[in-house]
Structures are given as C-alpha cells and as structure tokens.
Design a protein around this motif. Structure first.
Motif, PDB file in Angstrom:
ATOM      1  N   LEU A   1       0.798  -1.225   0.000  1.00 54.09           N
ATOM      2  CA  LEU A   1       0.000   0.000   0.000  1.00 54.09           C
ATOM      3  C   LEU A   1       0.829   1.272   0.000  1.00 54.09           C
ATOM      4  N   ASP A   2       1.760   1.393   0.944  1.00 52.13           N
ATOM      5  CA  ASP A   2       2.445   2.682   1.063  1.00 52.13           C
ATOM      6  C   ASP A   2       3.711   2.519   1.889  1.00 52.13           C
ATOM      7  N   SER A   3       4.523   3.581   1.865  1.00 50.67           N
ATOM      8  CA  SER A   3       5.751   3.639   2.642  1.00 50.67           C
ATOM      9  C   SER A   3       5.924   5.058   3.157  1.00 50.67           C
ATOM     10  N   LEU A   4       6.234   5.204   4.442  1.00 47.87           N
ATOM     11  CA  LEU A   4       6.480   6.515   5.044  1.00 47.87           C
ATOM     12  C   LEU A   4       7.883   6.534   5.627  1.00 47.87           C
ATOM     13  N   ARG A   5       8.497   7.711   5.580  1.00 47.86           N
ATOM     14  CA  ARG A   5       9.843   7.834   6.126  1.00 47.86           C
ATOM     15  C   ARG A   5       9.970   9.134   6.900  1.00 47.86           C
ATOM     16  N   ILE A   6      10.643   9.054   8.065  1.00 54.60           N
ATOM     17  CA  ILE A   6      10.908  10.236   8.874  1.00 54.60           C
ATOM     18  C   ILE A   6      12.419  10.441   8.924  1.00 54.60           C
ATOM     19  N   ILE A   7      12.880  11.566   8.409  1.00 54.82           N
ATOM     20  CA  ILE A   7      14.318  11.871   8.377  1.00 54.82           C
ATOM     21  C   ILE A   7      14.663  12.591   9.673  1.00 54.82           C
ATOM     22  N   GLU A   8      14.953  11.838  10.712  1.00 55.39           N
ATOM     23  CA  GLU A   8      15.322  12.410  12.005  1.00 55.39           C
ATOM     24  C   GLU A   8      16.254  11.437  12.699  1.00 55.39           C
ATOM     25  N   ASP A   9      17.407  11.910  13.130  1.00 54.10           N
ATOM     26  CA  ASP A   9      18.410  11.059  13.729  1.00 54.10           C
ATOM     27  C   ASP A   9      18.112  10.912  15.226  1.00 54.10           C
ATOM     28  N   THR A  10      17.388   9.846  15.575  1.00 51.80           N
ATOM     29  CA  THR A  10      16.942   9.670  16.952  1.00 51.80           C
ATOM     30  C   THR A  10      16.798   8.184  17.239  1.00 51.80           C
ATOM     31  N   THR A  11      16.622   7.855  18.507  1.00 55.07           N
ATOM     32  CA  THR A  11      16.431   6.445  18.889  1.00 55.07           C
ATOM     33  C   THR A  11      14.964   6.122  19.157  1.00 55.07           C
ATOM     34  N   PHE A  12      14.069   7.126  19.139  1.00 56.43           N
ATOM     35  CA  PHE A  12      12.640   6.859  19.319  1.00 56.43           C
ATOM     36  C   PHE A  12      11.891   7.290  18.064  1.00 56.43           C
ATOM     37  N   HIS A  13      11.043   6.413  17.569  1.00 52.72           N
ATOM     38  CA  HIS A  13      10.397   6.633  16.279  1.00 52.72           C
ATOM     39  C   HIS A  13       8.896   6.390  16.401  1.00 52.72           C
TER      40      HIS A  13
END
Length: 769
Positions: free
Chosen positions: A269-281
């Motif tokens: 269906l879909d793909s989402l991406r968050i560009i953030e350098d962190t350990t919690f997502h």
C-alpha cells in the motif's frame, strides 16, 4: 577456665570477622581452584558493580582496588544499587568455580557507606582472563572489565540464558546472556567487532576449576559499537481506531525511520519515512478501512547500515456498535462493595451453564482448544446437538488420553488435532471461538480464561472472559489453525504446529469497544516479557491471584516498581510452596498470602485498578507465571486496558484477599458512568455489606478531600467498643474490611460511626453467628 578460653576464642573470631580486609586477601585458591578460606567469615568494603541485574538472588558483585567478589543472596542484591559503597560481612563460599560471599548465612550483614560511586571497567584481553592464576589469586574474577574489539559467534537475536563464544586477537571465551537481563534478550547479535563491558564470572562443574570463565553484560548499554540502529523489542501499536493506528519503536542507536504497510505481507500500500536522527520513532498510519488486518514492517538506517523488523500485523477497529462487548464471569462470590456504580461483577456463576448458552447460540462454527474436558455431560451434549444442527466443530486437544467428554465428541464424529506427546509441555489453552467462519462479523465471540471444562473445576476458583469482536476472533482462528494444521474442517497433523514449533504470526493489538486489548500466545510471543511491560505501567498498585508464580523476572519487575513508589502490591498464590516459587521473595516488599480456600486456579493480575487517571489494566488467560507456560506450553493471554474490567476483577480479588486474611482498604476509582461524571458526595457513610454478617463485612466511605477520619464500633447503648479504622483517607471512595473475630463479639445489633472534620454519621450493623 574452659568457658573463659571459649569466650576468648569466640571474641577473637568475631574481631577477625569484623576487621575490614582487602578482597584480594581472601581470594587465594588451592590446587583445585577452591578458596583456602572457604567457610570463614570476613568483612570487606567495595563498590557495587552489579546488584540484581542477574536476578534477585544474584550473584551481585562488588570490588575494591585489589579485586572483585560475588555476593549470593537477595537480601543483599535486592537492597543495593550499582555505585553503592558498602561494608559487608559474610561467609566465604564457592560455587562451580566462582568465589563468593553467601549472604544467606546467619550473621551476614552489610552497611551502605555512600552511593553514586563510579567504577571504571578495567580494559583486559580474553587471554588476560583465561590465563589468570586460578590456583592462586584470580585477578579478574567478579570484576567489572571491558573487552575491546571482540566478535560474537552467532546470528539472529540473543536468547535468554545462553552462552556465546567471543573472540579477540588473543583468544576465545564465553559471553553469557543471563535470564534476567531483559534489555538484551531478543536484541540483534552484532555482526561485527564490538566492545563488551561486563562482570567476569566462572562456571565449571568439576575440579580443578581452571576454566569456564564468562563475561556477563548487565544491560544492553554494556555492548558498545558503531553499527546499524538495531530495533529494540517491543514494537508498540496504540491508538487503534477504525481508520488509523500509531506505531512506535526504539532503536539501540540513532537513525531515521521508515514504515511499509499493506493488506498482505507484500506491504503493497504505502511507505512513510521520517528523516530524524533519533532512537525513538513514531508513525501515524491513517486513511484505513475498519475491521481490516494490515501488515507492516519498520526499519531504521544510519551511516553504518539498516536494521529491519519482522513483519507485524494489526487489525483496525469495527464500526459496528453491536460488537465490542466483553463479559466476565467468576464462579465464586465477589465483593460488590468496591464496585464502580452500575459495574457489579458477576460472581457465583455456573460457568458450564454460561458456556452452554454460548454453544446453543452458535449458528455456523465452533472451534475449541481445550487442555481438559470431563465430567460435564451437559456441555458435551450441547456440542453434539450443535453439530447435529449443522454447526461445524473442530477440536484441538492435549496429548493426554481422551477423557470421557472427549470420547463422546469423537464418537459423535468430531475430529481432533492432538498435541504430539514427544514435545515438552502441554496444550494448556481453554478457549472457544464461535461463528468466526461464517462471514458475519457481528456474531464472532471468543471464550477464554482459567477454567478447564471439567466437573472437578466447578469447585475451584476460576474466571472466564468472553469477547464479541471479529478481529480478536480472527487472531484466535490463526492460532487455532496453526495447531489444527489446515484451514479446512479436516486437521492435518503433518502441518500442525505446537509448542516451540509455532510462529509469532498473529496480530497482538486491538481496539475492542474503545478498549486497548493485547493478545499473546505462548510460547511463540514472548508472553512473560509482555506481562512485564504491563507491570511496568503501574503507578499505584498491583493485585494478583495466581495458581503458580515461579518467574523471577516478573517478581523483579514488581520489586522495581515498589522502589519507584508502587508500594500497594498484594497477591494470593495457591502453590506457594512450589519449587522456585517467588512467594518468599515477594513478601519482602509485597503483601502476599498463600491461598486459604478451595483451589485457586486463577491466572490474573490487575494494575492500577484504583486509579482511573492511570492505565487500569487487566492481565488474564490460561498462562501461569511459570517457565513452562512461557517456554513450552500452548497458552493464551489477554492484556486489556479498561477501568471497568479491572474494577470487576478487583471485586473478585477483594473476596479472595479477605478470605486469605488481608485487611487493607480498597479505593474505588471515580469514573464517568453513563455519560455523567460520578461526583463524590461531600461526606457519606454507606451501609455495610453483607448485613447481617459473620464474621466479616465491608464498609464504604465517600469523602470529598483527603482528611483524617475514624470509624468507631459502638454497642447498642452507644458505648465505643473499638476503632475499626483511624487514619488518613484519600478523596474518593474507600472500602474498609472489618473482621469481628478478634473482638469476640456476640450476635446482636451494633452501630458504626464515621467521625471526621467535626461531623458524625452513624449506621446500624447486625452480627449473626
């Protein structure tokens, strides 16, 4: 003169024991690697480098500038923290090569001198550890060390209680993942060189104790390396609605986050991406269809690579207002004096009669997974009648010989899928799935709980929960058909999976009538870890009623909560004398009773049942808190966040708790009922229940703010006999337990009077012996 000599010798011995000595001075071994001073009492000082990280009984460890020493016994490991500076007196012993103090021995004491001390791990090589002088002074045993640039032999995830070979340029030794280091279990095994921090232990069962050295990391942060993010368990699904859900997860190291999802495992269906350098997502997935199963997978990428999870599933909530009902039944009395208004629990229920009602209502299919079925001919007759009217019945059963009601069904043409007798453990489920195979989502029910369908357990204390929800029913169907071996009416033993052969292939997170519901099957779904997750949400109290409680890691989680202020922990354990029972250890910080009545067969706990502003949570199902349930048996566990269900189980718990001798009060949470907020009355004393009573009764009080109150017991002349309760109460409703036995009262009329804030209220009670 002999007495004087004995006194002088004893005084000298005590003086030696109380003299602080360097740790290295008591570490000299003989030619077998056994301490030459075994059995003697010494006093040392050191800084704690591990406390209860390896379980309450340990061993813990401490070190001074000369060496390290292990300490066995929960009276030490349970009361110290890493960084404490302590002085400890105990007996020097030896266990499979490990030199240690045995703090269980009489006369063992310790004193905390300071805290927050920092111990820098000593950098050593594997050769340094393997070649330490075992038949002299072991320089590194029980010390906190660091091994740089080691490679771990293994792939996949770390397993509980497992040894792994590790190598560096100087040699090979073992890294041990202890059962109680939960933060490391099920995390990915690093594929490249890393640095490892840990305590040096030793385990060799025969003399000479010249090998068997191990390094034991205490937590996940003891593995240090630059590498991919490494996704940590669990991946959480929350806020499930009919059109959306939230996925959140953590990683060991920072990276970005991506999620792919779809209606199949192809994630189309879909793909989402968050560009953030962190350990919690965290992701919000929206625009979905109701009552639909979705597949998803998360990943995280940094400069060293990508870490990817296994495919997970979640089912969106139903839009149909008919579904979402949850009913709870108890077959012994409950105490409705602690019920939220219009939320009285159903006690003294015939579980067999309720089950027959559900069987008689089935119109298309009944799938049942039962450990035991005997002595209830009415239930067997109802099932046979359902089959005769066209209801499709499938039956998964334990490996045991067919019991009488099982034989009845087999003779009537019902097919069985039986657990192979070659496997360790048992098929311990007790669940039914009704009408989930007919395409109509509105009539899908599941029935589960602690009750085995037997005449014997009619006299045992049990609970049953039934849920009307198509998503929950579908998850149970997936589990059932894995044990059935097919999706047809005919079982396939060649494809059937039980016990350790099963896969974690069911959805775990649901929204049922607005409630967050989690579902786990053993042994594939890490159920004990999920129970611990629920325990770790507690802010106010933990109550439990269990047939068996032998898991030290759950007890450890409860202890940790007590250290954080959750001091109202109460429980009842039927098999309190089981080998490895946690009963004695629990009593060091919780109020725990052995069961006083008929067989208590429950497997439930309630978290924060008195605090509606927290996350009141119910844990129930077939799963005893034991190794067998977690590692071998086929089991099912429900974890439900709902104040009303938690309150109904609290009504059951109060009855069992009072029967066992518990007398502490219970707070009734203030919640919204029927759309209106149930305001506390300014000041109200309720009629005791039951009334008449013998010898125990419950008195409820409602107050608008925290204050000092007293409940006085008066005779018919108005003279004070005793104080039933005196102390501070929180705002809201409190239930007080009164047992007249201690006062040796005769039958008759008595009065109880509430005093507080300059006001009085009096009601009558009747003691009838």
């Amino acid at each position: 003169m002999k007495h004087l000599i004995f006194f002088l010798v004893l005084s000298f011995t005590q003086l030696v024991a109380q003299t602080v000595v360097p740790i290295s001075s008591i570490r000299t071994n003989n030619a077998n690697g056994v301490p030459v001073d075994t059995g003697r009492t010494f006093t040392v000082r050191g800084v704690v480098t591990s406390a209860n990280q390896f379980g309450l009984s340990g061993p813990a460890s401490l070190q001074d500038s000369t060496g390290g020493l292990s300490v066995f016994g929960d009276l030490f490991s349970n009361r110290v923290r890493i960084g404490d500076s302590v002085q400890i007196t105990s007996v020097l012993t030896h266990f499979n090569g490990l030199t240690q103090f045995d703090f269980r021995r009489a006369g063992s004491t310790f004193q905390r001198l300071d805290s927050n001390k920092i111990s820098i791990p000593q950098v050593v090589t594997i050769a340094d550890i393997n070649t330490q002088l075992w038949n002299g002074i072991e320089a590194h045993e029980s010390k906190l060390v660091r091994l740089n640039s080691v490679t771990i032999v293994g792939t996949g995830n770390f397993a509980s209680g497992t040894n792994y070979n590790i190598t560096d340029a100087s040699g090979t030794m073992q890294l041990r993942i202890d059962n109680d280091v939960a933060s490391l279990i099920n995390t990915p095994i690093p594929s490249g060189p890393i640095d490892v921090i840990g305590i040096i232990g030793q385990f060799k069962t025969t003399a000479p104790f010249s090998t068997g050295y191990q390094i034991l990391p205490r937590f996940v942060s003891d593995l240090i390396y630059n590498g991919p993010p490494a996704i940590l368990d669990p991946i959480a699904v929350s806020n499930i609605t009919s059109t959306s859900f939230i996925v959140s997860f953590s990683t060991m190291r920072a990276g970005d986050a991506q999620i792919k999802y779809g209606l199949t495992s192809n994630l189309e269906l879909d793909s989402l991406r968050i560009i953030e350098d962190t350990t919690f997502h965290k992701f919000l997935i929206s625009g979905l269809n109701p009552s639909t199963q979705y597949f998803f997978r998360v990943s995280s990428t940094n400069q060293f690579g990508t870490s990817t999870s296994a495919i997970q599933t979640v089912t969106t909530a139903s839009l149909n207002p008919v579904t979402g009902a949850i009913n709870v039944y108890f077959n012994f009395p409950v105490d409705t004096s602690v019920a939220i208004p219009r939320n009285s629990a159903q006690g003294n229920v015939s579980l067999a009669a309720k089950l027959i009602q559900r069987i008689n209502a089935a119109s298309f299919s009944i799938d049942m997974a039962l450990y035991s079925f005997f002595g209830l001919n009415d239930v067997a007759t109802a099932l046979i009648a359902a089959r005769n009217r066209g209801v499709r019945i499938r039956f998964v059963y334990d490996s045991r010989a067919n019991q009488d009601n099982v034989t009845q069904l087999v003779n009537a043409g019902v097919l069985l899928s039986k657990r192979p007798s070659s496997l360790d453990g048992i098929m311990h489920n007790k669940f039914f799935i009704f009408d989930s195979r007919d395409g109509d989502p509105n009539n899908d029910w599941i029935w589960t709980g602690s009750w085995n369908v037997t005449s014997l357990e009619v006299g045992w204390e049990n609970n049953v929960i039934e849920i009307n929800d198509p998503a929950i029913a579908e998850a149970y169907e997936i589990e059932f058909e894995e044990m059935w071996g097919s999706s047809t009416d005919v079982p396939n033993s060649a494809l059937a999976r039980f016990g350790p052969h099963k896969r974690d292939n069911t959805p775990h997170s649901f929204n049922v009538g607005g409630r967050s519901v989690k579902l786990y099957f053993s042994p594939s779904d890490q159920t004990t870890a999920r129970i611990i997750d629920a325990i770790n949400t507690s802010n106010s109290n933990i109550y439990f009623a269990l047939l068996s409680f032998t898991r030290s890691d759950i007890r450890q989680a409860m202890f940790d909560r007590s250290q954080l202020g959750v001091t109202d922990q109460r429980g009842i354990i039927h098999q309190s004398n089981d080998p490895f029972s946690q009963f004695t250890n629990l009593r060091t910080f919780a109020e725990v009773f052995p069961n006083a009545g008929p067989t208590l067969h429950h497997k439930y706990a309630i978290v924060d049942a008195t605090n509606a502003q927290s996350r009141p949570t119910l844990i129930t199902g077939s799963h005893n808190w034991s190794n067998a349930a977690n590692n071998d048996n086929d089991e099912n566990t429900l974890i439900i966040e709902d104040v009303f269900l938690a309150n109904q189980y609290m009504q059951e718990f109060k009855s069992r708790y009072n029967e066992a001798g518990g007398t502490r009060t219970f707070t009734i949470p203030t919640v919204s009922v029927g759309g209106e907020f149930s305001q506390d009355l300014n000041y109200k004393l309720h009629q005791n229940y039951p009334n008449p009573f013998n010898p125990s009764t419950t008195i409820r009080i409602e107050i608008d703010k925290e204050q000092q109150v007293e409940i006085e017991l008066l005779n018919i002349l108005g003279e004070k006999i005793a104080s039933i309760f005196e102390g501070h109460l929180q705002a809201g409703t409190t239930a007080l337990h009164f047992n007249s036995s201690d006062l040796n009262l005769s039958s008759g009329v008595y009065f109880y009077r509430l005093k507080g804030a300059g006001r009085f209220q009096t009601l009558k009670m009747i003691l009838m012996k």
